[in-house]
Design an enzyme around this catalytic site. Structure first.
Site, PDB file in Angstrom:
ATOM      1  N   ARG A 224      82.631  69.677  33.858  1.00  0.00           N
ATOM      2  CA  ARG A 224      83.330  69.331  32.615  1.00  0.00           C
ATOM      3  C   ARG A 224      83.584  70.557  31.746  1.00  0.00           C
ATOM      4  NH1 ARG A 224      83.739  66.173  35.711  1.00  0.00           N
ATOM      5  NH2 ARG A 224      83.256  63.947  35.685  1.00  0.00           N
TER       6      ARG A 224
ATOM      7  N   GLU B 293      81.269  64.903  25.236  1.00  0.00           N
ATOM      8  CA  GLU B 293      82.398  65.075  26.143  1.00  0.00           C
ATOM      9  C   GLU B 293      83.704  64.840  25.398  1.00  0.00           C
ATOM     10  OE1 GLU B 293      83.970  63.026  30.289  1.00  0.00           O
ATOM     11  OE2 GLU B 293      81.842  63.501  30.090  1.00  0.00           O
TER      12      GLU B 293
ATOM     13  N   SER C 167      84.257  58.328  28.236  1.00  0.00           N
ATOM     14  CA  SER C 167      82.855  58.758  28.261  1.00  0.00           C
ATOM     15  C   SER C 167      82.566  59.658  27.060  1.00  0.00           C
ATOM     16  CB  SER C 167      82.556  59.507  29.559  1.00  0.00           C
ATOM     17  OG  SER C 167      82.667  58.641  30.660  1.00  0.00           O
TER      18      SER C 167
END
EC number: 1.3.1.98
Length: 305
Positions: A177, A296, A226
């Site tokens: 990520r 995130e 998320s």
């Protein structure tokens, strides 16, 4: 710098895209919260984007938004120039052999569909990501066993001075990520390489991804996907659940009962409600497990005054 001053600074560049002062941003995000942009700019093409960046005074902050699916815009709005890519110049897909070129405004799901129709395997995981290619590059987006790093060949980008760059896969510095490319780069195009596959099997895999997502995630709610990255060796949702945060509320915001790594706007939430709830979850997880969860979801702008 005021909206009027930003527009005046950009006037000599003779931009062809749309410049909208004091433009609301809430409706451009999936959470449907947040204040306005000082100036919202939708460039006509890559050259138009480069011209704007070259003309813009260095002290003016620049913020890039995509589909708004993984974004909290704070209630006080976003100072400076907000750039949102769109249109044919940034929203087209071209396929030659096993190579796919896509503008960074292309939705991830659309890229997955186009690659399947071309009989190219390897990109079906994008069916499960509700963002656009620009965001996928910036955060090495992934789902269902695949990540952007697995299929990317190179990316085009324009820097804060208006200079064009072509970045190889190695230049991107992908990690979980994360992308290590300079923060001031605005991605404009991505080149992927798929592998020959059976269209029916690829589409079946995409159907599986869709079914799994619909069964496990609150996709019909006002959400941002998320919320927290998975920590090493663990799952964020399990930590949130163990901390007793499933269903937790603050104002109009709630931790989803269905999937507790999702925050939802139940109606009437402010950006402060949503971000504050996220920070409360982080604090409770830290207290119960000793683990720091990292956001995130991207958060931009300033709080309400």
């Amino acid at each position: 710098m005021t909206s009027a001053a930003i527009l005046a600074a950009l006037e000599p560049a003779r931009l062809r895209g749309r410049l909208l002062p004091d433009h609301p941003l809430a409706d451009l995000t999936w959470f449907r919260v947040g204040g306005p942009a000082d100036v919202l700019f939708t460039p006509a093409d890559e050259d138009d984007l480069a011209a704007a960046l070259a003309a813009l005074p260095r002290e003016v902050p620049v913020t890039v938004i995509g589909l708004g699916s993984n974004l909290i815009v704070r209630d006080g709005g976003v100072p400076g120039l907000v750039i949102r890519l769109g249109g044919k110049a940034f929203g087209s897909i071209a396929i030659e052999g096993d190579t796919i070129r896509a503008g960074t405004a292309v939705p991830d799901m659309k890229l997955a569909r186009a690659s399947a129709e071309a009989g190219l395997d390897g990109l079906a995981f994008y069916r499960g990501i509700p963002g656009s290619i620009g965001g996928a590059l910036r955060m090495n987006a992934g789902a269902h066993g695949g990540e952007t790093t697995d299929v990317l060949v190179e990316a085009r980008a324009v820097d804060r001075a208006g200079t064009l760059h072509v970045l190889s896969h190695a230049d991107m510095g992908f990690a979980y990520r994360h992308c290590a490319a300079p923060a001031d780069l605005i991605f404009t195009q991505a080149t992927y390489r798929g592998r020959p596959g059976d269209r029916a099997l690829i589409e079946a895999e995409m159907d599986r991804v869709t079914a799994a997502r619909e069964a496990a995630q609150p996709i019909r709610e006002r959400t941002g996907g998320s919320t927290f990255k998975n920590p090493d060796g663990g799952k964020a949702w399990q930590l949130v659940d163990a901390a007793g945060c499933r269903g937790l509320t603050r104002g109009g915001a709630q931790v989803s009962e269905m999937h507790c790594n999702f925050l939802i706007n139940r109606g009437g939430a402010t950006a402060a409600d949503i971000e504050g709830l996220g920070e409360e979850v982080r604090a409770r997880v830290r207290e119960t497990s000793g683990i720091d969860l990292h956001w995130e979801i991207k958060r931009v702008g300033v709080p309400a005054r």
